[in-house]
Design a protein around this motif. Structure first.
Motif, PDB file in Angstrom:
ATOM      1  N   GLY A  66      12.712 -25.060  16.557  1.00 37.93           N
ATOM      2  CA  GLY A  66      11.491 -24.678  15.863  1.00 37.93           C
ATOM      3  C   GLY A  66      10.417 -24.286  16.858  1.00 37.93           C
ATOM      4  N   ALA A  67       9.194 -24.575  16.496  1.00 42.28           N
ATOM      5  CA  ALA A  67       8.046 -24.154  17.304  1.00 42.28           C
ATOM      6  C   ALA A  67       7.806 -25.112  18.457  1.00 42.28           C
ATOM      7  N   ALA A  68       8.808 -25.301  19.292  1.00 36.90           N
ATOM      8  CA  ALA A  68       8.701 -26.100  20.516  1.00 36.90           C
ATOM      9  C   ALA A  68       9.831 -25.649  21.452  1.00 36.90           C
ATOM     10  N   PHE A  69       9.529 -25.593  22.742  1.00 35.73           N
ATOM     11  CA  PHE A  69      10.563 -25.227  23.710  1.00 35.73           C
ATOM     12  C   PHE A  69      11.536 -26.394  23.820  1.00 35.73           C
ATOM     13  N   THR A  70      12.802 -26.155  23.386  1.00 34.12           N
ATOM     14  CA  THR A  70      13.780 -27.232  23.233  1.00 34.12           C
ATOM     15  C   THR A  70      15.026 -26.947  24.074  1.00 34.12           C
ATOM     16  N   PHE A 113      17.067 -23.369  27.268  1.00 31.00           N
ATOM     17  CA  PHE A 113      16.146 -23.840  26.232  1.00 31.00           C
ATOM     18  C   PHE A 113      15.750 -22.656  25.344  1.00 31.00           C
ATOM     19  N   ALA A 114      15.242 -22.982  24.121  1.00 32.48           N
ATOM     20  CA  ALA A 114      14.915 -21.944  23.119  1.00 32.48           C
ATOM     21  C   ALA A 114      13.631 -22.303  22.366  1.00 32.48           C
ATOM     22  N   TYR A 115      13.131 -21.276  21.634  1.00 38.73           N
ATOM     23  CA  TYR A 115      11.892 -21.451  20.835  1.00 38.73           C
ATOM     24  C   TYR A 115      11.996 -20.513  19.631  1.00 38.73           C
ATOM     25  N   VAL A 116      11.581 -21.013  18.444  1.00 38.66           N
ATOM     26  CA  VAL A 116      11.526 -20.203  17.216  1.00 38.66           C
ATOM     27  C   VAL A 116      10.111 -20.331  16.640  1.00 38.66           C
ATOM     28  N   ASP A 117       9.498 -19.199  16.392  1.00 37.16           N
ATOM     29  CA  ASP A 117       8.117 -19.203  15.908  1.00 37.16           C
ATOM     30  C   ASP A 117       8.109 -18.997  14.387  1.00 37.16           C
ATOM     31  N   GLY A 118       7.575 -19.974  13.646  1.00 38.31           N
ATOM     32  CA  GLY A 118       7.383 -19.836  12.202  1.00 38.31           C
ATOM     33  C   GLY A 118       8.538 -20.309  11.363  1.00 38.31           C
ATOM     34  N   ALA A 119       9.552 -20.922  11.956  1.00 38.20           N
ATOM     35  CA  ALA A 119      10.681 -21.403  11.157  1.00 38.20           C
ATOM     36  C   ALA A 119      11.454 -22.440  11.967  1.00 38.20           C
ATOM     37  N   LEU A 120      12.378 -23.101  11.296  1.00 34.81           N
ATOM     38  CA  LEU A 120      13.287 -24.036  11.953  1.00 34.81           C
ATOM     39  C   LEU A 120      14.699 -23.502  11.720  1.00 34.81           C
ATOM     40  N   LEU A 121      15.312 -22.975  12.770  1.00 35.69           N
ATOM     41  CA  LEU A 121      16.602 -22.317  12.643  1.00 35.69           C
ATOM     42  C   LEU A 121      17.689 -23.129  13.343  1.00 35.69           C
ATOM     43  N   GLY A 122      18.867 -23.157  12.710  1.00 40.56           N
ATOM     44  CA  GLY A 122      19.987 -23.885  13.290  1.00 40.56           C
ATOM     45  C   GLY A 122      20.786 -23.022  14.264  1.00 40.56           C
ATOM     46  N   VAL A 123      21.221 -23.616  15.374  1.00 45.94           N
ATOM     47  CA  VAL A 123      22.026 -22.930  16.401  1.00 45.94           C
ATOM     48  C   VAL A 123      23.478 -23.345  16.213  1.00 45.94           C
ATOM     49  N   SER A 124      24.385 -22.337  16.136  1.00 48.30           N
ATOM     50  CA  SER A 124      25.811 -22.635  15.978  1.00 48.30           C
ATOM     51  C   SER A 124      26.614 -22.383  17.254  1.00 48.30           C
ATOM     52  N   GLY A 125      26.062 -21.709  18.235  1.00 44.63           N
ATOM     53  CA  GLY A 125      26.796 -21.456  19.472  1.00 44.63           C
ATOM     54  C   GLY A 125      25.866 -21.083  20.609  1.00 44.63           C
ATOM     55  N   ALA A 126      26.271 -21.460  21.840  1.00 41.20           N
ATOM     56  CA  ALA A 126      25.464 -21.118  23.022  1.00 41.20           C
ATOM     57  C   ALA A 126      26.352 -21.261  24.265  1.00 41.20           C
ATOM     58  N   GLU A 127      25.945 -20.574  25.341  1.00 40.81           N
ATOM     59  CA  GLU A 127      26.706 -20.634  26.611  1.00 40.81           C
ATOM     60  C   GLU A 127      25.755 -20.489  27.771  1.00 40.81           C
ATOM     61  N   LEU A 128      26.062 -21.200  28.887  1.00 46.51           N
ATOM     62  CA  LEU A 128      25.260 -21.119  30.111  1.00 46.51           C
ATOM     63  C   LEU A 128      26.205 -20.911  31.291  1.00 46.51           C
ATOM     64  N   ASN A 129      25.882 -19.936  32.154  1.00 43.73           N
ATOM     65  CA  ASN A 129      26.676 -19.640  33.362  1.00 43.73           C
ATOM     66  C   ASN A 129      25.760 -19.635  34.573  1.00 43.73           C
ATOM     67  N   VAL A 130      26.165 -20.342  35.622  1.00 42.98           N
ATOM     68  CA  VAL A 130      25.384 -20.399  36.872  1.00 42.98           C
ATOM     69  C   VAL A 130      26.357 -20.195  38.038  1.00 42.98           C
ATOM     70  N   ILE A 131      26.011 -19.321  38.987  1.00 44.33           N
ATOM     71  CA  ILE A 131      26.843 -19.119  40.172  1.00 44.33           C
ATOM     72  C   ILE A 131      25.954 -18.771  41.350  1.00 44.33           C
ATOM     73  N   ARG A 132      26.211 -19.404  42.488  1.00 47.28           N
ATOM     74  CA  ARG A 132      25.468 -19.071  43.683  1.00 47.28           C
ATOM     75  C   ARG A 132      26.058 -17.808  44.294  1.00 47.28           C
ATOM     76  N   ILE A 133      25.217 -16.843  44.598  1.00 47.49           N
ATOM     77  CA  ILE A 133      25.706 -15.568  45.124  1.00 47.49           C
ATOM     78  C   ILE A 133      25.396 -15.392  46.619  1.00 47.49           C
ATOM     79  N   ARG A 134      24.474 -16.234  47.164  1.00 49.15           N
ATOM     80  CA  ARG A 134      24.245 -16.189  48.607  1.00 49.15           C
ATOM     81  C   ARG A 134      23.387 -17.370  49.031  1.00 49.15           C
TER      82      ARG A 134
END
Length: 350
Positions: A228-232, A329-350
């Motif tokens: 919702g209206a908060a960085f989560t 993290f995510a933020y939704v302005d003006g509503a409360l929305l449900g998340v069904s999927g997400a992915e995070l990738n991190v790799i050091r390149i140098r």
């Protein structure tokens, strides 16, 4: 009267005979009226004598190397020790042999040669040579280990070809021991390498350890978190790659294991038909806040009567320090929305 006195305490037969003959002569001269002016003189080896006015004693002197005389008991012992048939020829050899000792054996070319003798040395065994020292000669064969440096060296009787294989391959090169060789490297197979570093300029990582890398996601058909209206922060539960074991599935935080430059990508999907007109966004950073790397979008209505599927993706380069805590993290302005999927990738390149 002449007494036959022996020399060295032993009576000799022929001195007695001489004395007896003289005594007989004196008796005859006396009977014939010989005067006392007559004498008996001696010469070597006889000693003694004199005029005949009194009894005289004759003796025989001992033999020397330069004069004849009577034989001593010591000389007689030496004479008895000479073997029958012995000759006085100096240098005559009747028989010569070699006695094997300390592992060294030999033979004599001619056992009865006079005067020159030739010896032939047999084999030298390890037991006949001290642990240290120098053995010189030609055609020396050893059945054991030999240590040390040769004064001179020749090439191998048969040249050998030396090559390399495995993670590195090269041109097989002939080697005969006469000179150093260099084997040209023709290819690298890093999948077979178990150690070492390949420079970045050569297509490697320049590292001796694994590159920090993370891939983690969560996916379903229903909502697992509402935004919702908060960085989560969005925690993800399925880790497929984590070379540093640095992601916490409970908190959703990835702690950078090293200082360096990282490429970070992420994506998120809402449940179907979230509604239209809602502003929302996702970010990947060390804190939950809006900023240059936070990417915004807006939900739209599905065309016609179909269900709307809404998703968003984001990517960035991040100059991080070991210990920095990265999260999605995510933020939704003006509503409360449900998340069904997400992915995070991190790799050091140098």
């Amino acid at each position: 009267m002449i007494n036959p006195v022996p020399v060295d305490g032993k009576r000799q037969d022929w001195p007695r005979l001489v004395a007896n003959a003289i005594n007989a002569l004196l008796a005859r001269e006396k009977n014939n009226g010989v005067t006392s002016s007559r004498r008996i003189d001696t010469s070597a080896p006889l000693t003694g004598g004199g005029d005949l006015t009194a009894d005289r004693t004759l003796a025989i002197s001992a033999a020397t190397t330069s004069a004849a005389g009577s034989m001593s008991a010591a000389d007689k012992t030496k004479l008895d020790g000479v073997a029958t048939g012995a000759t006085a020829n100096t240098g005559t050899v009747t028989s010569v042999s070699v006695v094997t000792s300390a592992g060294v054996s030999g033979s004599v070319a001619t056992a009865t040669t006079t005067p020159a003798i030739t010896f032939t040395l047999g084999a030298i065994t390890p037991t006949s040579v001290a642990a240290t020292g120098t053995v010189s000669g030609t055609n020396i064969t050893t059945g054991g280990n030999v240590t040390g440096n040769a004064a001179t060296a020749t090439t191998l009787a048969t040249a050998r070809t030396i090559g390399i294989s495995g993670a590195v391959t090269g041109t097989a090169t002939s080697f005969n021991g006469g000179a150093n060789i260099t084997i040209p490297v023709t290819a690298l197979n890093m999948s077979l390498a178990t150690a070492g570093t390949l420079a970045i300029a050569r297509g490697g990582t320049g590292r001796t350890t694994a590159v920090p890398m993370l891939t983690v996601f969560r996916y379903g058909t229903s909502s697992f978190i509402s935004i919702g209206a908060a960085f989560t922060t969005i925690p993800l539960n399925t880790v497929t790659i984590d070379t540093a074991s640095a992601y916490n599935t409970t908190t959703g935080i990835y702690t950078l294991p090293e200082t360096g430059t990282y490429l970070i990508t992420a994506k998120m999907r809402f449940v179907d038909t979230p509604g239209a007109g809602f502003s929302y966004g996702i970010g990947m950073d060390t804190s939950n806040a809006d900023g240059p790397s936070f990417f915004w979008s807006v939900t739209t209505a599905a065309p016609g009567s179909g269900a709307a599927r809404q998703g968003i993706a984001n990517s960035r380069f991040f100059q991080g320090t070991a210990g920095d805590q990265i999260r999605l993290f995510a933020y939704v302005d003006g509503a409360l929305l449900g998340v069904s999927g997400a992915e995070l990738n991190v790799i050091r390149i140098r």
